[in-house]
Design an enzyme around this catalytic site. Sequence first.
Site, PDB file in Angstrom:
ATOM      1  N   GLU A 194       0.850  -1.187   0.000  1.00 40.03           N
ATOM      2  CA  GLU A 194       0.000   0.000   0.000  1.00 40.03           C
ATOM      3  C   GLU A 194       0.884   1.235   0.000  1.00 40.03           C
ATOM      4  OE1 GLU A 194      -3.584   2.263   2.477  1.00 40.03           O
ATOM      5  OE2 GLU A 194      -2.849   0.309   3.170  1.00 40.03           O
TER       6      GLU A 194
ATOM      7  N   ASN B 141      -5.054   5.103  -1.645  1.00 40.71           N
ATOM      8  CA  ASN B 141      -6.363   5.615  -1.219  1.00 40.71           C
ATOM      9  C   ASN B 141      -6.823   6.774  -2.082  1.00 40.71           C
ATOM     10  OD1 ASN B 141      -7.017   4.240   1.567  1.00 40.71           O
ATOM     11  ND2 ASN B 141      -4.830   4.679   1.574  1.00 40.71           N
TER      12      ASN B 141
ATOM     13  N   GLU C 180      -8.233   2.264  -3.299  1.00 40.86           N
ATOM     14  CA  GLU C 180      -9.012   2.007  -2.091  1.00 40.86           C
ATOM     15  C   GLU C 180      -9.886   3.215  -1.763  1.00 40.86           C
ATOM     16  OE1 GLU C 180      -6.447   1.061   1.125  1.00 40.86           O
ATOM     17  OE2 GLU C 180      -5.277  -0.430  -0.008  1.00 40.86           O
TER      18      GLU C 180
ATOM     19  N   ASP D 275     -12.074   0.187   1.588  1.00 42.97           N
ATOM     20  CA  ASP D 275     -11.150   0.345   2.719  1.00 42.97           C
ATOM     21  C   ASP D 275     -11.937   0.529   4.018  1.00 42.97           C
ATOM     22  OD1 ASP D 275      -8.717   0.555   3.964  1.00 42.97           O
ATOM     23  OD2 ASP D 275      -8.470   2.698   3.536  1.00 42.97           O
TER      24      ASP D 275
ATOM     25  N   GLU E 197      -6.345  -5.475   7.963  1.00 35.82           N
ATOM     26  CA  GLU E 197      -5.417  -4.388   8.296  1.00 35.82           C
ATOM     27  C   GLU E 197      -5.060  -4.442   9.783  1.00 35.82           C
ATOM     28  OE1 GLU E 197      -6.371  -0.633   5.582  1.00 35.82           O
ATOM     29  OE2 GLU E 197      -8.107  -1.202   6.781  1.00 35.82           O
TER      30      GLU E 197
END
Length: 573
Positions: free
Chosen positions: A354, A412, A444, A474, A531
């Site tokens: 990520e 993101n 995300e 997410d 996560e």
Amino acid sequence: MSLQQLRLLGTPASESFDRITRTACLVFGLPYAAISLTDQDRQWFKSRVGIDPAWMARSEAPCSQVAEKTMSAVIADLAADDGFRDGELVRSGIRFYAGAPLVTRDGQGIGALCVLGPDPREATDAEMAALHDLAAMVMTQVELEHAFGRIDPISGLPNRAQFVADLLDLARSDPGGTRLAVLVDLADTAQLDNFARVMGYSHVDGMVKYAADLMRERLGPERAAYHVSATQFAFLAPVGTELDAYAQSVAAGLIESRALSQFRFIATTVIGLAPFRLGVCKTEDLLRGLHSAAKEARTGGAPVRIYSPAIDEMHRRRFQLLQDFDAAIADPSQLRLVFQPRVDLASRACIGAEALLRWTHPTLGNIGPAEFIPIVEHSTHARAMTAFVVDAAARQLASWRKAGIGVNLSLNISAANLQERDFAERMGQILSRHDVVPQELELEMTESAIMKDTGLALQQLNALAQLGVRLAIDDFGTGYSSLAYLQRLPMHVVKIDQSFIRGIAADSRERKLVGSMIALSRDLGLRVVAEGVETAETATILSDLACEEAQGYFFARPMEATAFAPWLALQAA
């Protein structure tokens, strides 16, 4: 135009008026001068040189006769005058008086500019002509400061410019003195917009007039309220007021006023309080602090809030970050990406990472993403921020591919991006520019971002999916998504929020909840990523629950691009 209309009575001394009285003393060569205003039962000095006290009974004041007759007067010897020989002036040692009337444009006498001396004397024609000119200057100043441009036409109250001027005058008479300021905020923006939309702006004006009349009644003639913005009013608490007790009193009064107000179902009035020191605190800072306190009252659901320097500093810092972010985007030394590995739980192999944005501010140092990203996402910088991140991620993917490193990247995007009608098109252009295969990138977004405008979001998500970009929800479980919409979304991945993951080792109910989320996601054909995995035990439990991927400190912390390749090589060895 009366004294009440001019809002002069009870206002503090002013340097702009003091200059005129000092000039009058110089013209006559006398130690005493005053600008006196005549009320119903007293004479009150707006400015005075050498005279004490600040007011006297009207019957003992020669200026009251000058004001009534709107004619100048010279009394060579007050001790020889039948009307004043036994008065306060003579007892104070004053024998000579000369006064010129202060007359409004409509012919009303409101007071006089006078000079006084300890010895009997006459006044020359030149001296009296000068006194009349100075009296005219007084009235010009009165009109400038208290009538034209200083009175709000809707409320009839002194405006913000007058508030600033009066605080400056107070600071001259009481430098360093501590006072308490009050801000009354009638309604929030949404309430006003709805009210104006339904009823029209004239009804908003009616609400403002109602509030102004109520404040005049509550404060009385000796204290002034100021109309400092469209629906905000300010005034000063009485000298020596104790803060906490006054806050309670004001809160009680506001609750009572709300109950009786004809606008109680339309607007929610709140109050902000701020103590300050005269001459030390700038007026704009005081008003900003008052507004901050009122805003805290409104967002916190309380009738009254006292100004908090800590909260104010937090908002000022946020504003600075927002202002400085534009420069940060253009400065390679400030913004950069770091990368946190994503691991396949079955093989424990790194299959992606990520990309996370980091900011090193030139003066504030490292700014955490939890601080600056929410600020930027709700501003006009949201589009530029996402473009920067996608461009940097695509560039890094291309660089790793050339080095023989094959990983996918996720990053993101915000709710604001999904409201951009050309978002998918711009993402495609960035990937094409760096020759990146769309399937190597995963975007995300939170459930809340998707649900903000599901129609437009779905349109953009479908365009991104057609482009070949992978899509992930997410922080799954923290938003308010509908299962019906979840089935319609072209998603590929669900990332379960770390708030659910942390407790699964110790809490069987939490473990069952996560198991249900994993099962539901897999039934919908979605790959599941956990996560915030921080222990081996948590990783094992997730694997047993059929979770496919994980990321967290147990596997690796976010790392710089230069550190990622060596870490990846070490894991493969």
